[in-house]
Design a protein around this motif. Sequence first.
Motif: not given
Length: 126
Positions: A18-20, A27-30, A34-35, A62-65
């Motif tokens: 899981w990701l918080t 990870r997405l630099h946002v 935005r998340v 969640v991918g790299a983009e």
Amino acid sequence: MTDDTTSEPDLEQLVGDWLTVPEIAERLHVPLSRVRGMLADRELIGARVGPNRAMKVPARFVGAEGPLPELRGTFTVLADGGMSDEESLRWLHTPDPTLPVGGSPVDALLAGHKTEVRRRAMELAF
């Protein structure tokens, strides 16, 4: 009336990684907002799991983009069929040996079998 005799695997264990929300933002630099927008717009779905009941999203979504594009339409089909986000997460991660690839519906989605997974999701609604 609910059937308490069924034993479903724990959702946290069923999904595994899981990701918080802060981890996704990093990870997405946002920004965090935005998340949260991705969750509100149903680009991602998650559940409150773990000891602190924090909102978490399966890491595979969640991918790299950003959120994997093949997921959003499937989330919509499952929600239109009456599934809650937690029920959708459980269905997407439950192994199904009848799928064209081994594993769960999310494995099949990520292997390029979006149409087959969505067809099965639509069948659940009826």
